[in-house]
Scaffold this motif. Sequence first.
Motif, mmCIF file in Angstrom:
data_model
loop_
_atom_site.group_PDB
_atom_site.id
_atom_site.type_symbol
_atom_site.label_atom_id
_atom_site.label_comp_id
_atom_site.label_asym_id
_atom_site.label_seq_id
_atom_site.Cartn_x
_atom_site.Cartn_y
_atom_site.Cartn_z
ATOM 1 N N LYS A 99 0.826 -1.206 0.000
ATOM 2 C CA LYS A 99 0.000 0.000 0.000
ATOM 3 C C LYS A 99 0.861 1.256 0.000
ATOM 4 N N ALA A 100 2.011 1.177 0.675
ATOM 5 C CA ALA A 100 2.881 2.352 0.779
ATOM 6 C C ALA A 100 3.437 2.775 -0.576
ATOM 7 N N LEU A 101 3.443 1.865 -1.544
ATOM 8 C CA LEU A 101 3.966 2.206 -2.874
ATOM 9 C C LEU A 101 3.011 3.103 -3.653
ATOM 10 N N ALA A 102 1.756 3.121 -3.277
ATOM 11 C CA ALA A 102 0.737 3.928 -3.973
ATOM 12 C C ALA A 102 0.033 4.801 -2.942
ATOM 13 N N PRO A 103 0.517 6.007 -2.709
ATOM 14 C CA PRO A 103 -0.074 6.861 -1.669
ATOM 15 C C PRO A 103 -1.490 7.296 -2.017
ATOM 16 N N GLU A 104 -2.217 7.680 -1.001
ATOM 17 C CA GLU A 104 -3.585 8.155 -1.183
ATOM 18 C C GLU A 104 -3.600 9.446 -1.985
ATOM 19 N N TRP A 105 -4.569 9.567 -2.865
ATOM 20 C CA TRP A 105 -4.766 10.805 -3.642
ATOM 21 C C TRP A 105 -5.715 11.691 -2.839
ATOM 22 N N THR A 106 -5.161 12.697 -2.198
ATOM 23 C CA THR A 106 -5.921 13.487 -1.243
ATOM 24 C C THR A 106 -6.898 14.424 -1.938
ATOM 25 N N ARG A 107 -7.836 14.924 -1.153
ATOM 26 C CA ARG A 107 -8.795 15.889 -1.682
ATOM 27 C C ARG A 107 -8.103 17.186 -2.069
ATOM 28 N N ALA A 108 -7.033 17.523 -1.359
ATOM 29 C CA ALA A 108 -6.289 18.739 -1.709
ATOM 30 C C ALA A 108 -5.661 18.609 -3.092
ATOM 31 N N GLN A 109 -5.122 17.434 -3.386
ATOM 32 C CA GLN A 109 -4.552 17.208 -4.715
ATOM 33 C C GLN A 109 -5.644 17.223 -5.785
ATOM 34 N N PHE A 204 5.132 1.100 -16.588
ATOM 35 C CA PHE A 204 5.783 0.173 -15.672
ATOM 36 C C PHE A 204 6.018 0.846 -14.331
ATOM 37 N N THR A 205 5.582 0.212 -13.278
ATOM 38 C CA THR A 205 5.723 0.763 -11.948
ATOM 39 C C THR A 205 5.612 -0.358 -10.946
ATOM 40 N N ALA A 206 6.151 -0.112 -9.755
ATOM 41 C CA ALA A 206 6.067 -1.105 -8.685
ATOM 42 C C ALA A 206 4.753 -1.011 -7.925
ATOM 43 N N GLN A 207 3.920 -0.043 -8.279
ATOM 44 C CA GLN A 207 2.660 0.114 -7.564
ATOM 45 C C GLN A 207 1.751 -1.081 -7.813
ATOM 46 N N PRO A 208 1.010 -1.508 -6.808
ATOM 47 C CA PRO A 208 0.130 -2.683 -6.988
ATOM 48 C C PRO A 208 -0.998 -2.418 -7.978
ATOM 49 N N TYR A 209 -1.344 -3.454 -8.714
ATOM 50 C CA TYR A 209 -2.473 -3.441 -9.649
ATOM 51 C C TYR A 209 -2.300 -2.441 -10.799
ATOM 52 N N ARG A 210 -1.076 -2.084 -11.113
ATOM 53 C CA ARG A 210 -0.874 -1.108 -12.195
ATOM 54 C C ARG A 210 -1.372 -1.641 -13.526
ATOM 55 N N GLU A 211 -1.103 -2.911 -13.813
ATOM 56 C CA GLU A 211 -1.563 -3.482 -15.075
ATOM 57 C C GLU A 211 -3.086 -3.473 -15.146
ATOM 58 N N GLU A 212 -3.739 -3.792 -14.039
ATOM 59 C CA GLU A 212 -5.201 -3.785 -14.030
ATOM 60 C C GLU A 212 -5.740 -2.372 -14.220
ATOM 61 N N ASP A 214 -4.286 0.056 -15.850
ATOM 62 C CA ASP A 214 -4.116 0.409 -17.266
ATOM 63 C C ASP A 214 -5.240 -0.187 -18.107
ATOM 64 N N ARG A 215 -5.629 -1.389 -17.749
ATOM 65 C CA ARG A 215 -6.717 -2.023 -18.502
ATOM 66 C C ARG A 215 -8.042 -1.303 -18.249
ATOM 67 N N ILE A 216 -8.282 -0.896 -17.014
ATOM 68 C CA ILE A 216 -9.502 -0.158 -16.696
ATOM 69 C C ILE A 216 -9.527 1.170 -17.451
ATOM 70 N N ILE A 217 -8.384 1.819 -17.569
ATOM 71 C CA ILE A 217 -8.308 3.069 -18.331
ATOM 72 C C ILE A 217 -8.708 2.822 -19.780
ATOM 73 N N SER A 218 -8.211 1.736 -20.345
ATOM 74 C CA SER A 218 -8.493 1.451 -21.751
ATOM 75 C C SER A 218 -9.942 1.039 -21.985
ATOM 76 N N ILE A 219 -10.614 0.530 -20.959
ATOM 77 C CA ILE A 219 -11.978 0.041 -21.132
ATOM 78 C C ILE A 219 -13.021 1.089 -20.771
ATOM 79 N N TYR A 220 -12.774 1.863 -19.705
ATOM 80 C CA TYR A 220 -13.806 2.765 -19.183
ATOM 81 C C TYR A 220 -13.477 4.254 -19.305
ATOM 82 N N LEU A 221 -12.207 4.619 -19.377
ATOM 83 C CA LEU A 221 -11.847 6.033 -19.279
ATOM 84 C C LEU A 221 -11.349 6.641 -20.579
#
Length: 445
Positions: A99-109, A204-212, A214-221
């Motif tokens: 989880k630490a590899l992918a920090p929370e995207w805050t409301r401020a951001q 390419f990244t060490a963040q969890p579920y990055r491949e998934e 990317d696939r969600i981006i290609s299908i829904y976004l």
Amino acid sequence: MVYQLTYRRPSHVPSSRESISGEEKQKSINDSISSGSSCMSCGIPEALSFERIISGGPCTVRDFMNYLKYIEHAAENLQFFLWFRDYSARWENLPESEKALAPEWTRAQAAAEATGNVQGRPKRVDAQVAAILKNTDFADGAPKAAVDRADPFHTPSKTSEDDRHDMMSEGGSSMNEKTFGSGYTHHGLAEKAFDDAGMKWKPFTAQPYREEIDRIISIYLAEGSPRELNLSARERTAVLHALQNTTHPTAFRSVITTVEYSLRRQAHPNFIRWTICNGNRPRVVFARGLGIAGIFGGFLADLLITLSHASRPWRVIPFLCWFIGIATLIAAWKGMCVVLHGLHHRHIRPWELFSDDPEDVMDEKLLSQESFISQSTNSFEDDPWVARYHKRNVIRKVFDRQIWVEEPALRQIQDTIFLQALLGAFVLSCIFVGIFCAVPRGNLY
């Protein structure tokens, strides 16, 4: 048992593109959850609430998905919503180190993204700072040196074809083909989505579920994707920038708010309104015709009796025609057939007709995690049942197969509408018959 006689079924909610802020949408969602979303003033009982349906109530997610796919043509909203729920649950089960590899995207951001002050975008450099950095590696005129310092290994940039070739490398091709399907078009679509938004793709990244992701981006976004969500340009850019930095579920905050708002405030009420109807359109039109015929028959009988030498009591006899015709018409106007209701049956939906088991028409795999990242579209025009159903003649459609209505809350709504139709027909029939009784005899024959 019936609901109050003042009950009104949910009103049809048209699809809207009104400019509503994310805060207003979230407040509406919170109010909907806190009030149960199913207050009877909206025509939706607790048993048919959004939460009960999503959690697997008698009106199941499968029924909701069928409605969105075949009637509303917006199944992607529910598919994305269910995927996000599953994704959030899987994220919570990850080890803290991942989880630490992918920090929370805050409301401020997210707020900074909305105002355009986003980290990573080109910023105007102060004149004094520019003078100090002049002729250094950090000056605007030395992009190559800056790149070299950022990437001391001088790794060349990869095209989508290079990425695809790497994924097809020895030892990994079979696993990737099984997981993502052949062609890997999601990589190209994800890259294009970032390019269209003026961002650099980070495949390419060490963040969890990055491949998934990317696939969600290609299908829904991505624009032109198989199940593209109906998002504004600002919403699409905001979520892509968030996903460029993290795979944390909070990166989808703005998108999931829009999707859930659409499901709760538009799709869900329309689904309940549609579910109340127990007959297909040909049957309902046929019922309306019978109702009008009954009313016309009562009117004609009363008119002929009034113009004859018959006494006034004879004019009460057509009351039965008035009553049946008006009751049938009122029920049909609300999408119900009184004959089907008397049996507590409903017509089998067109997409269910040609299945051996109507209750299992939608494979449960359609609601599995794998189905949410499928490249297939929600189009059904080429499904075999479409052509077969259109070939059926009207009479056969009117008397299509029927099944028992299982949901008690749904039967209560139908009982209430039926009782309203009877009471309305009784009152109106008394009025019309009373008018004819008040008219003097015509003595024409």
